[in-house]
Design a protein around this motif. Sequence first.
Motif, short mmCIF file in Angstrom:
data_model
loop_
_atom_site.label_atom_id
_atom_site.label_comp_id
_atom_site.label_asym_id
_atom_site.label_seq_id
_atom_site.Cartn_x
_atom_site.Cartn_y
_atom_site.Cartn_z
N VAL A 110 39.03 28.28 47.42
CA VAL A 110 39.64 29.36 48.21
C VAL A 110 40.04 28.83 49.59
O VAL A 110 41.15 29.11 50.08
N GLY A 111 39.15 28.08 50.23
CA GLY A 111 39.44 27.52 51.54
C GLY A 111 40.62 26.58 51.52
O GLY A 111 41.48 26.61 52.43
N VAL A 112 40.70 25.73 50.49
CA VAL A 112 41.80 24.77 50.37
C VAL A 112 43.13 25.50 50.18
O VAL A 112 44.14 25.16 50.80
N ILE A 113 43.12 26.52 49.33
CA ILE A 113 44.36 27.29 49.08
C ILE A 113 44.79 28.03 50.34
O ILE A 113 45.98 28.02 50.70
N LEU A 114 43.83 28.67 51.03
CA LEU A 114 44.17 29.39 52.26
C LEU A 114 44.72 28.45 53.33
O LEU A 114 45.71 28.75 54.00
N ALA A 115 44.06 27.29 53.48
CA ALA A 115 44.53 26.31 54.47
C ALA A 115 45.94 25.83 54.13
O ALA A 115 46.79 25.67 55.01
N GLY A 116 46.19 25.59 52.83
CA GLY A 116 47.52 25.16 52.41
C GLY A 116 48.57 26.22 52.68
O GLY A 116 49.68 25.91 53.13
N LEU A 117 48.23 27.49 52.42
CA LEU A 117 49.19 28.59 52.66
C LEU A 117 49.48 28.75 54.15
O LEU A 117 50.63 28.93 54.55
N VAL A 118 48.41 28.68 54.97
CA VAL A 118 48.60 28.80 56.42
C VAL A 118 49.45 27.63 56.93
O VAL A 118 50.38 27.83 57.74
N ALA A 119 49.17 26.42 56.44
CA ALA A 119 49.94 25.25 56.86
C ALA A 119 51.40 25.39 56.44
O ALA A 119 52.31 24.99 57.18
N LEU A 120 51.64 25.96 55.26
CA LEU A 120 53.01 26.15 54.78
C LEU A 120 53.76 27.15 55.65
O LEU A 120 54.89 26.90 56.09
N VAL A 121 53.10 28.28 55.93
CA VAL A 121 53.73 29.33 56.74
C VAL A 121 53.99 28.83 58.16
O VAL A 121 55.05 29.09 58.74
N VAL A 122 53.02 28.11 58.70
CA VAL A 122 53.15 27.60 60.06
C VAL A 122 54.08 26.39 60.13
O VAL A 122 54.87 26.24 61.07
N GLY A 123 54.02 25.54 59.10
CA GLY A 123 54.75 24.29 59.13
C GLY A 123 56.25 24.44 59.06
O GLY A 123 56.98 23.68 59.69
N ILE A 124 56.75 25.42 58.29
CA ILE A 124 58.20 25.57 58.13
C ILE A 124 58.91 25.76 59.46
O ILE A 124 59.90 25.08 59.74
N PRO A 125 58.42 26.66 60.35
CA PRO A 125 59.10 26.78 61.65
C PRO A 125 58.71 25.71 62.67
O PRO A 125 59.56 25.20 63.41
N THR A 126 57.41 25.34 62.71
CA THR A 126 56.95 24.46 63.79
C THR A 126 57.34 23.00 63.59
O THR A 126 57.56 22.27 64.57
N LEU A 127 57.45 22.54 62.34
CA LEU A 127 57.75 21.14 62.10
C LEU A 127 59.22 20.78 62.36
O LEU A 127 59.62 19.63 62.20
N ARG A 128 59.99 21.77 62.76
CA ARG A 128 61.34 21.47 63.24
C ARG A 128 61.28 20.96 64.69
O ARG A 128 62.25 20.41 65.20
N LEU A 129 60.12 21.17 65.32
CA LEU A 129 59.92 20.67 66.68
C LEU A 129 59.49 19.21 66.64
O LEU A 129 59.10 18.70 65.59
N LYS A 130 59.51 18.55 67.79
CA LYS A 130 59.14 17.14 67.85
C LYS A 130 58.27 16.88 69.08
O LYS A 130 58.30 17.63 70.05
N GLY A 131 57.50 15.78 69.00
CA GLY A 131 56.75 15.29 70.15
C GLY A 131 55.77 16.29 70.72
O GLY A 131 54.99 16.91 70.01
N ASP A 132 55.83 16.44 72.06
CA ASP A 132 54.89 17.30 72.77
C ASP A 132 54.99 18.76 72.33
O ASP A 132 53.98 19.47 72.27
N TYR A 133 56.20 19.20 72.00
CA TYR A 133 56.39 20.59 71.60
C TYR A 133 55.65 20.88 70.30
O TYR A 133 55.04 21.94 70.13
N LEU A 134 55.70 19.92 69.36
CA LEU A 134 54.99 20.08 68.10
C LEU A 134 53.48 20.07 68.33
O LEU A 134 52.75 20.87 67.74
N ALA A 135 53.01 19.16 69.18
CA ALA A 135 51.58 19.08 69.47
C ALA A 135 51.06 20.39 70.06
O ALA A 135 50.00 20.89 69.67
N ILE A 136 51.82 20.96 70.99
CA ILE A 136 51.42 22.22 71.63
C ILE A 136 51.40 23.37 70.62
O ILE A 136 50.49 24.20 70.61
N SER A 137 52.41 23.40 69.75
CA SER A 137 52.49 24.49 68.76
C SER A 137 51.34 24.40 67.75
O SER A 137 50.76 25.43 67.39
N THR A 138 51.00 23.19 67.29
CA THR A 138 49.89 23.06 66.33
C THR A 138 48.55 23.35 67.01
O THR A 138 47.65 23.92 66.39
#
Length: 317
Positions: free
Chosen positions: A96-124
């Motif tokens: 359950v934890g692995v699936i939830l973490a994967g879903l959260v990473a997917l939801v968060v990753g799609i918008p935030t991983l368009r950023l780079k460098g310091d901006y990405l670090a701050i968003s994560t």
Amino acid sequence: MKQNLKSILSWLAIAVLGYLLISVLISAGIFNLYHVQVMQTIGINIILAIGLNLIVGFSGQFSLGHAGFMAIGAYAVAIIGLRMPSYGGFFIAMLVGVILAGLVALVVGIPTLRLKGDYLAISTLGVAEIIRILLVNGGTLTNGAAGILGIPSFTTWPLVYIFVVLSLVLAMNFLRSPLGRNTMAVREDEIAAESVGVNTTKVKVGAFVFGAMLAAVAGSLQAGYVGTVMPKDFAFMTSVNVLIIVVLGGLGSMTGTVVAAVVLGLLNMVLQDYSEIRMIIYALALILIMIFRPGGLLGTKELTLSNLFNKSKKEVK
């Protein structure tokens, strides 16, 4: 194919021999309970660092949110494990934890991983803090800032050892897959990779999700080992500590990650007797290593048995 099979069987033999060696050392009393606890901590750190190295070292994305995904796995085991105090419940909670973490990473990753460098670090980092604050304000489910106590002792050293081996196998197979090769291509030059048809967003999100899922596995093992979980255990410094292991071992080297986790774990154990100056010595050691080995202990080098087999063949010829 024959060469790959020989390499796989050789690594499997090494893993089995390592397990047997540790078992003999424990049975003979050479490794006591304290040594076993240190070994478990090192193993959990290896899994965490493998996941972060996939994100930082192999996909080239600077993430500071690893502690948040670790917290998801830990709290899944804490909440479900107390209600199902058996290994069946533990593995269900881990899943359950692995699936939830994967879903959260997917939801968060799609918008935030368009950023780079310091901006990405701050968003994560912001994502990790949001997860932590949600746990603090989780009411009776998470027990707020006091955390959850009395989690059954699910985690044993053989279980940690097995998950370390599985994590390494999965990570190395991922890197050797087409998606893994695309990931490293994006790290080297994102524009060039995109120009030859690589979906860079998909590649970066894939590595991010995989790394987050491994962090949840480590969090699950941590909860079953320590027996308590608190939001403060997953603060900013937790992510920094994992990042130190990755950078010290070498960005883009799984072998370096394992070596760095072992070296830092043993260094912490040796310095326990010098509690007053332990952190000073620890920091100085890190500074000296980064001065003389700025690329990490191994840089981007990997220990591969296939190279050894190739060398032995050349020597025979």
